[in-house]
Enzyme design. Sequence first.
Site, PDB file in Angstrom:
ATOM      1  N   GLU A  90      -2.238  -7.278 -25.200  1.00 34.18           N
ATOM      2  CA  GLU A  90      -0.872  -7.767 -25.319  1.00 34.18           C
ATOM      3  C   GLU A  90      -0.397  -7.606 -26.756  1.00 34.18           C
ATOM      4  OE1 GLU A  90       2.698  -8.780 -25.157  1.00 34.18           O
ATOM      5  OE2 GLU A  90       1.643  -8.886 -23.236  1.00 34.18           O
ATOM      6  N   HIS A 142       3.709 -11.521 -26.753  1.00 35.23           N
ATOM      7  CA  HIS A 142       3.530 -12.887 -26.279  1.00 35.23           C
ATOM      8  C   HIS A 142       2.806 -12.896 -24.942  1.00 35.23           C
ATOM      9  CE1 HIS A 142       6.343 -14.152 -29.357  1.00 35.23           C
ATOM     10  NE2 HIS A 142       7.274 -13.360 -28.863  1.00 35.23           N
ATOM     11  N   ILE A 177       7.760 -10.957 -20.835  1.00 33.78           N
ATOM     12  CA  ILE A 177       9.189 -11.243 -20.923  1.00 33.78           C
ATOM     13  C   ILE A 177       9.577 -12.408 -20.023  1.00 33.78           C
ATOM     14  CG2 ILE A 177      11.491 -10.340 -20.372  1.00 33.78           C
ATOM     15  CD1 ILE A 177      10.381  -9.291 -22.974  1.00 33.78           C
ATOM     16  N   LYS A 220      15.789 -20.825 -17.028  1.00 35.68           N
ATOM     17  CA  LYS A 220      15.851 -21.989 -16.142  1.00 35.68           C
ATOM     18  C   LYS A 220      15.956 -23.282 -16.938  1.00 35.68           C
ATOM     19  CE  LYS A 220      15.664 -18.905 -13.254  1.00 35.68           C
ATOM     20  NZ  LYS A 220      15.849 -17.911 -14.317  1.00 35.68           N
ATOM     21  N   GLU A 271      32.250  -6.350 -13.191  1.00 33.00           N
ATOM     22  CA  GLU A 271      31.267  -5.723 -12.304  1.00 33.00           C
ATOM     23  C   GLU A 271      31.792  -4.371 -11.835  1.00 33.00           C
ATOM     24  OE1 GLU A 271      28.536  -4.293 -10.193  1.00 33.00           O
ATOM     25  OE2 GLU A 271      28.082  -6.237 -11.126  1.00 33.00           O
ATOM     26  N   VAL A 329      23.322  -5.009 -17.605  1.00 36.71           N
ATOM     27  CA  VAL A 329      23.594  -3.834 -16.778  1.00 36.71           C
ATOM     28  C   VAL A 329      22.305  -3.184 -16.279  1.00 36.71           C
ATOM     29  CG1 VAL A 329      25.858  -3.331 -17.745  1.00 36.71           C
ATOM     30  CG2 VAL A 329      23.820  -2.463 -18.899  1.00 36.71           C
ATOM     31  N   GLY A 330      21.289  -3.996 -16.052  1.00 32.10           N
ATOM     32  CA  GLY A 330      20.044  -3.473 -15.510  1.00 32.10           C
ATOM     33  C   GLY A 330      18.948  -3.355 -16.544  1.00 32.10           C
ATOM     34  N   ALA A 343       9.316 -11.378 -10.848  1.00 33.13           N
ATOM     35  CA  ALA A 343       8.010 -11.802 -11.354  1.00 33.13           C
ATOM     36  C   ALA A 343       7.014 -11.999 -10.218  1.00 33.13           C
ATOM     37  CB  ALA A 343       8.165 -13.102 -12.149  1.00 33.13           C
ATOM     38  N   HIS A 395      14.647 -35.052   8.956  1.00 37.23           N
ATOM     39  CA  HIS A 395      15.992 -35.575   8.698  1.00 37.23           C
ATOM     40  C   HIS A 395      15.897 -36.807   7.808  1.00 37.23           C
ATOM     41  CE1 HIS A 395      20.152 -36.803   9.466  1.00 37.23           C
ATOM     42  NE2 HIS A 395      19.678 -38.032   9.647  1.00 37.23           N
TER      43      HIS A 395
END
Length: 467
Positions: free
Chosen positions: A35, A38, A42, A52, A204, A271-272, A320, A446
């Site tokens: 590595e 890190h 990514i 998140k 878009e 954009v990808g 991922a 429920h």
Amino acid sequence: MSDKNFDLVVIGSGPGGYVAAIRAAQLGLKAAVIEREHLGGICLNWGCIPTKALLRTADIFTNIKHAESFGIKVEKASVDLAATVKRSRQVAAQLSGGVSGLLKKNKVTVIDGHGKLAGKGKVEVSRNGKPVETVSAQHIILATGARARTLPGLEPDGKLVWTYKEALVPDTVPEKLLVVGSGAIGIEFASFFNAIGSKVTVVEVMDRILPVEDADISALAEKSFKKQGMTIHKATTVSALKKSANSVTATFKDKNGKTSEDTFDRVILAVGIVGNVENLGLEGTKIKVDRTHIEVDEFSRTGEPRVYAIGDLTGPPWLAHKASHEGVICVEKIAGEKDVHPLNTANIPGCTYCNPQVASVGMTEEAAKKAGYELKVGKFPFIGNGKAIALGEPEGLIKTIFDAKTGEMLGAHMIGTEVTELIQGYGIAKTLETTELELMHTVFPHPTLSEMMHESVLDAYGKALHF
């Protein structure tokens, strides 16, 4: 230069690479991970996890702004951007440390540096551009991931024009923000900055936002985002970005060729991605690269014997959990495990953590029709669910698509609160090749949001009970 011998060397420690190495160690193989930056890659450091954490702040802030409707009075709430970013980075650091602990626990050797193929069964490790050692391996997995795509004339500068990396550590909340691209990455950042106070515009190139999602879900997402104050331009390109000292003027071109301009404080490019295939020593090998992604077979084998590739490096879906599963399958095949099955990408759920959340698995209605299926389609809105109303989250939809002849579930699509957690129920159903009858006979508890999954299936066959 020293020489080390391993059964398996993995280049890259993202969710594909480190999981592959751990599974190899569990199966008795002597494994190493190389590595250069890190541990966790990514996703853990600059993608899935820290975004998140930011979006959690946005969700809490949004809930606070609506607290009075729940009988709670909150005055003068505000977002501390520096503290928000700090928490996000702490979360990423904690999990990166966790990966280090897992590798150590499983006796996987971690080698710091950049790895590249250096002949049959050899990997050269460099630091600061200089070779420091060569390691040997019976098998080599390339798991170097991908990076943000850039477009001519729209190159990021890290100050006014951001990629996801700069957007994760912003030094300001832009008053006006342009997001170029409405896939998962673009919409998540648009949702975050819109929630904390930016006036967000999304552009878009396709004729709808979230273009890989089902058309019904895209339409509901657009309606919700506009209601939250976003401006959305579809079937539009950004043809130029003109920078001044503290702003960027964007030139838009719509599908009819009409141009317009607007000025923004910051721009995020989403954009990808492109695969990290450079400087891997692929020259002189039988490895084939197609549009920056390495070609592999169903068990991640490249054209070069005993060299494999997994994750974002090999193409869509760029997720991922797809990378991790590929790593496990690849290693189990290498180790000679029995009953190793190729990954069926149709069974991989995709999640977008905007507000409202979006999640899906399998075929869209449009794709299923194009494939020639006769369909049974069911829909159930959040407004018909008691738990959603109690949560104050009545906006959303669950849609299910079945083969009318066999009852096979072809796809499921959701928008609304917590659908990124709900979708795995349908993921399991698809993996088990469940039909509509098994889903109808399943008892859902429920009051839960999951009841809507049942109702959507019932609706496909004209049996919905609560709407």
